[in-house]
Design a protein around this motif. Structure first.
Motif: not given
Length: 378
Positions: A255-259
């Motif tokens: 969801q467009d968040i880089p983890y």
């Protein structure tokens, strides 16, 4: 300095040895396979049989490195480590004073691979990461278990039922999304990313190993804002961990968040797809340890390049006289026994775009598999 002799130790030393050769060095290699292309790239080599099953052991490894050093025409300038040391900071500490370690030290390795320390640091730096814990979750749904210091994805398991705490393992909330890695060379003086490049990774699931590493490709079509964020996070963490030389930072974007999943304070699997014909990643790694050298500004690569890992999923095989294609790598010598599910060889491909390179590498897997099993010994 180009022309120098350098020691390399890794489960598979092939990619490092080839990069060193391209950079003008004479690599002396200790690994677990002794593949034909590793031998071709190495000035000399030693194979530690069984190392993949037992891990590197201190006495045999030091003996092999000493033997290579004594046999060399010139004294090696130092030792570069690849895969196989992620869970062995004590071994790295034992190697450092004997062979001049050209890479991150045991303390840095422990900081990267100790889940309690590493994820606490990410929280301190406000870097997103999957929910991680050392004790089992009450509800196992959506959780995975990882081995501390594991690599290649073969150590990852889905949790089910009522998981129990086990030594050397930890638990992480499962994420889904695209997998990216930032490969970087970090200078000794500032800890900054002197060069960096992105690659996209994928898995090659089997019946028992759902997260097995399948391959990677350079020059992926990444949104510039996302690439900037991946690079920013990598640089921030590199400084905090005091990383030097080649390193890789693995992410999953949901969801467009880089983890951030992990950091490898060593040359990663993406070396094959990010390096160039002059071996500038290896040049940069070596220059980071020489205050008189100028670290190159990264490799010049025009085409996208992909590697896809072939596993022995048809069953155990003893290699015969395989007519290896030019686009293959990790070419096992005749009479090499490969157990079921183990890495068997690598397909390599280049193309104008990442999608085309990945597709070609994946297509070549089937051809390579047929070729190997057709020429296998019965």
């Amino acid at each position: 300095m180009s022309g120098d002799t350098v020691l390399i130790a890794a489960f598979s030393g092939r990619s490092l040895a080839q990069s060193a050769r391209r950079a003008g060095y004479r690599p002396l290699v200790v690994d677990a396979f002794g593949d034909l292309d590793t031998r071709e790239a190495a000035a000399d080599f030693r194979v530690l049989d069984g190392a993949m099953q037992t891990g590197f052991r201190t006495k045999p490894l030091i003996a092999a490195l000493n033997d290579l050093s004594r046999s060399a025409r010139q004294t090696p300038v130092g030792l570069v480590l690849g895969s196989g040391f992620e869970d062995k900071p004590r071994l790295v500490a034992a190697l450092a004073p004997r062979f001049r370690l050209l890479g991150s030290d045991a303390k840095t390795l422990a900081a990267c691979k100790d889940p309690a320390k590493f994820f606490a640091l990410l929280d301190k730096l406000a870097i997103p990461h999957p929910e991680t814990r050392s004790d089992p979750p009450l509800d196992a749904a959506g959780w995975i278990s990882k081995r501390i210091g594991g690599s290649g994805g073969r150590h990852i398991r889905d949790c089910s039922g009522h998981p129990h705490a086990k030594p050397r393992r930890y638990f992480q909330k499962r994420l889904t999304g695209a997998r990216y890695s930032i490969g970087a060379v970090l200078t000794n003086q500032t800890g900054e990313l002197s060069s960096f490049a992105a690659s996209k990774q994928w898995t090659s699931p089997s019946r028992t190993q759902s997260y097995r590493f399948g391959g990677c490709v350079s020059k992926p079509a990444v949104d510039q804002a996302l690439l900037a964020e991946l690079t920013r996070i990598s640089g921030k963490l590199a400084t905090a961990l005091h990383l030097v030389g080649m390193a890789s930072f693995d992410f999953i974007v949901e969801q467009d968040i880089p983890y951030l999943l992990e950091v490898n304070p060593r040359p990663g699997a993406s070396l094959d797809v990010l390096d160039d014909a002059e071996g500038n990643l290896f040049r940069g790694h070596m220059a980071a340890w020489d205050e008189t050298s100028i670290v190159p500004h990264g490799p010049t690569v025009l085409l996208a390049k992909a590697i896809a890992i072939l596993h022995a999923d048809r069953g155990a095989v003893t290699l015969g006289n395989t007519p290896w294609p030019d686009w293959s790598a990790d070419r096992g010598a005749p009479d090499t026994f490969v157990p079921p599910g183990a890495p068997l060889a690598t397909a390599v491909a280049s193309a104008p775009t990442a999608d085309a390179a990945e597709a070609l590498a994946r297509t070549r897997l089937a051809e390579l598999e047929d070729l190997i099993y057709e020429h296998a010994k019965s």
